[in-house]
Design a protein around this motif. Sequence first.
Motif, PDB file in Angstrom:
ATOM      1  N   LYS A   2      66.003  94.020  19.694  1.00  0.00           N
ATOM      2  CA  LYS A   2      66.833  93.623  18.550  1.00  0.00           C
ATOM      3  C   LYS A   2      65.962  92.871  17.542  1.00  0.00           C
ATOM      4  CE  LYS A   2      71.200  93.228  21.082  1.00  0.00           C
ATOM      5  NZ  LYS A   2      70.690  93.723  22.381  1.00  0.00           N
ATOM      6  N   ILE A   3      66.158  93.168  16.282  1.00  0.00           N
ATOM      7  CA  ILE A   3      65.476  92.451  15.207  1.00  0.00           C
ATOM      8  C   ILE A   3      66.327  91.239  14.847  1.00  0.00           C
ATOM      9  CG2 ILE A   3      64.668  92.598  12.820  1.00  0.00           C
ATOM     10  CD1 ILE A   3      64.300  95.613  13.278  1.00  0.00           C
ATOM     11  N   ARG A   4      65.761  90.055  14.943  1.00  0.00           N
ATOM     12  CA  ARG A   4      66.527  88.831  14.695  1.00  0.00           C
ATOM     13  C   ARG A   4      66.412  88.379  13.251  1.00  0.00           C
ATOM     14  NH1 ARG A   4      63.410  85.200  18.423  1.00  0.00           N
ATOM     15  NH2 ARG A   4      64.703  83.586  17.477  1.00  0.00           N
ATOM     16  N   GLN A   5      65.199  88.408  12.713  1.00  0.00           N
ATOM     17  CA  GLN A   5      64.999  87.888  11.350  1.00  0.00           C
ATOM     18  C   GLN A   5      63.675  88.421  10.813  1.00  0.00           C
ATOM     19  OE1 GLN A   5      65.656  83.623  10.840  1.00  0.00           O
ATOM     20  NE2 GLN A   5      63.981  83.519   9.349  1.00  0.00           N
ATOM     21  N   ILE A   6      63.648  88.662   9.499  1.00  0.00           N
ATOM     22  CA  ILE A   6      62.386  89.003   8.844  1.00  0.00           C
ATOM     23  C   ILE A   6      62.202  88.074   7.651  1.00  0.00           C
ATOM     24  CG2 ILE A   6      62.384  91.428   9.575  1.00  0.00           C
ATOM     25  CD1 ILE A   6      63.339  92.201   6.802  1.00  0.00           C
ATOM     26  N   GLU A   7      60.961  87.672   7.463  1.00  0.00           N
ATOM     27  CA  GLU A   7      60.608  86.857   6.310  1.00  0.00           C
ATOM     28  C   GLU A   7      59.505  87.597   5.541  1.00  0.00           C
ATOM     29  OE1 GLU A   7      58.607  82.529   5.202  1.00  0.00           O
ATOM     30  OE2 GLU A   7      59.626  82.783   7.138  1.00  0.00           O
ATOM     31  N   ILE A   8      59.895  88.139   4.392  1.00  0.00           N
ATOM     32  CA  ILE A   8      58.942  88.906   3.576  1.00  0.00           C
ATOM     33  C   ILE A   8      58.314  87.947   2.570  1.00  0.00           C
ATOM     34  CG2 ILE A   8      58.635  90.892   2.075  1.00  0.00           C
ATOM     35  CD1 ILE A   8      61.224  92.037   3.185  1.00  0.00           C
ATOM     36  N   LYS A   9      57.080  87.565   2.830  1.00  0.00           N
ATOM     37  CA  LYS A   9      56.387  86.665   1.912  1.00  0.00           C
ATOM     38  C   LYS A   9      55.835  87.425   0.702  1.00  0.00           C
ATOM     39  CE  LYS A   9      55.137  83.263   5.441  1.00  0.00           C
ATOM     40  NZ  LYS A   9      54.025  82.512   6.090  1.00  0.00           N
ATOM     41  N   ASP A  10      55.279  88.584   0.988  1.00  0.00           N
ATOM     42  CA  ASP A  10      54.710  89.388  -0.109  1.00  0.00           C
ATOM     43  C   ASP A  10      54.602  90.834   0.379  1.00  0.00           C
ATOM     44  OD1 ASP A  10      53.461  90.472  -2.262  1.00  0.00           O
ATOM     45  OD2 ASP A  10      51.571  89.392  -2.013  1.00  0.00           O
ATOM     46  N   PHE A  11      55.486  91.676  -0.126  1.00  0.00           N
ATOM     47  CA  PHE A  11      55.451  93.086   0.249  1.00  0.00           C
ATOM     48  C   PHE A  11      55.923  93.907  -0.948  1.00  0.00           C
ATOM     49  CE2 PHE A  11      56.845  97.040   2.144  1.00  0.00           C
ATOM     50  CZ  PHE A  11      55.850  97.294   3.078  1.00  0.00           C
ATOM     51  N   GLY A  12      54.967  94.452  -1.676  1.00  0.00           N
ATOM     52  CA  GLY A  12      55.326  95.220  -2.855  1.00  0.00           C
ATOM     53  C   GLY A  12      56.025  94.352  -3.886  1.00  0.00           C
TER      54      GLY A  12
END
Length: 494
Positions: A2-12
């Motif tokens: 299961k994916i709990r959380q994502i933190e996108i700091k810099d993606f595109g």
Amino acid sequence: MKIRQIEIKDFGAIKNKTLKFTSGLNVLYDENGQVREAVRSFIEKMLFGNAEFPYAGILWFESGGRNYRLTRDLHRETPYSELLCETSGELIDADRISDSKVTLGISESVFENAICIAPLKGNTGSEIVREVQRQIAGFQWSADRTVDLRCTSQRLKMTRKGYQVQVERRKKADQLEKGKVSTTICRLRAEISDLEDQKQQIGEQQSALRTGGDSNGFQMLDGRISELEKKNRTQIIIMCATVIAAFSAAIYMGMNMQTVVPAILAGIAGALVFMIETNCEMRTVRELEKRKRMKNRWMAKQDKLQDGRNELDDELHEKNTALANLTEELQEMEEYAYLPLIDEIEIDSINYAMDTIEKLSARIYEKTGNRLVETMSEILRGITGGECRELLIDEDFHIRVDTGSDLVSIENLRLITVGQIYLSLRLAMGEILCGAEKLPVLLEEMFGAYDLENAAQTVTWLTGDQRQVIVSTGKKKELEILKNTGIACNTITI
């Protein structure tokens, strides 16, 4: 998993964005499809470390009952990756995700084929049906679909056909070349035979000149010339002797006799004798000159014949050399004809590869074929609420559905049901490949064509199977359908 959380700091185009997911139904909503695709791509690149361009972020997920935190920062001069098991505090080498086939129960192929599920593409119902059949066939022939053995086999057949064409062309060219060489050899032998005949004729003419029984014979001419030269010398001596004798007799008679008459008569007699001898000598000279001319003509003819013979000898030597070379070349061609061509070796290798692929495919089909159909049938019963009881797939991948009252061909089913069969296929692939680990599913606008009842039944079964569901959509209608199913829905607006 299961994916709990994502933190996108810099993606595109996405900067400093945090998205939290629940273990049940999650709806990722944004009308911009590129943004939603960027989120999906971010999850994939974080899991497998793909570095097509620099990015940075953190992914929290659960797998095998443990919680993990995956951090990557590819903006640094030395790219940084860290995989921490938050449950045990153990640091795991994150790089093994990219260089290992399977990490934490999934592979890149499984992620593409069993986790990320987009709706079937097709302008008509028949096109959609064919796509379902193609994907079922693809899985049964290659298990995880990383390599499509069936497609590979077809490519090998095409490649083999190309080599076979080359072999046929090469053999035809070799046969044509052998024919040309054989024709040239026959021509050379005929020419050599003609030259030998000409040489023999010249030899016979030379022999006739040397040993002829007539006046043209060389020995007779040479002997006659010698005789005439000897006779001419004798005649000259006699003539000289006659002149001396007549002159001496005339002087003697003139000095010892009273009258000169005897001396005159002696001189006249000597002159007559000298004239007769001169005439004979001249005839001898003419005969000698005639014989010498005949000899010169004989020698000229003999030289001409010898020159012709020498030319024939040179031409025969040249043609015999060419014949020997061509005969050797033809022999080599015949010897090489028994040796396999490089293309034939390639064909044998391809045949071996195809036999190996066929055996592998048979093993894969035996291992996964029946299991895939059974798993699909079980999932389809769940997401259709028992409306479809069992799938039946024959060896030609014709699909029929047992509805309890009838066997219905897939071509006669509603497109919604075809979509559910397709969904059951993708879910079954994940279960077969990953065993007990329930994979999350990222559904891309899957429920736009569903009615409320079918959507509710499908989502209820998915979430009730302890599976995380993430629906990515930009359609308000699909969002409303999912919200109205009565199932707890975590809506994430990007």
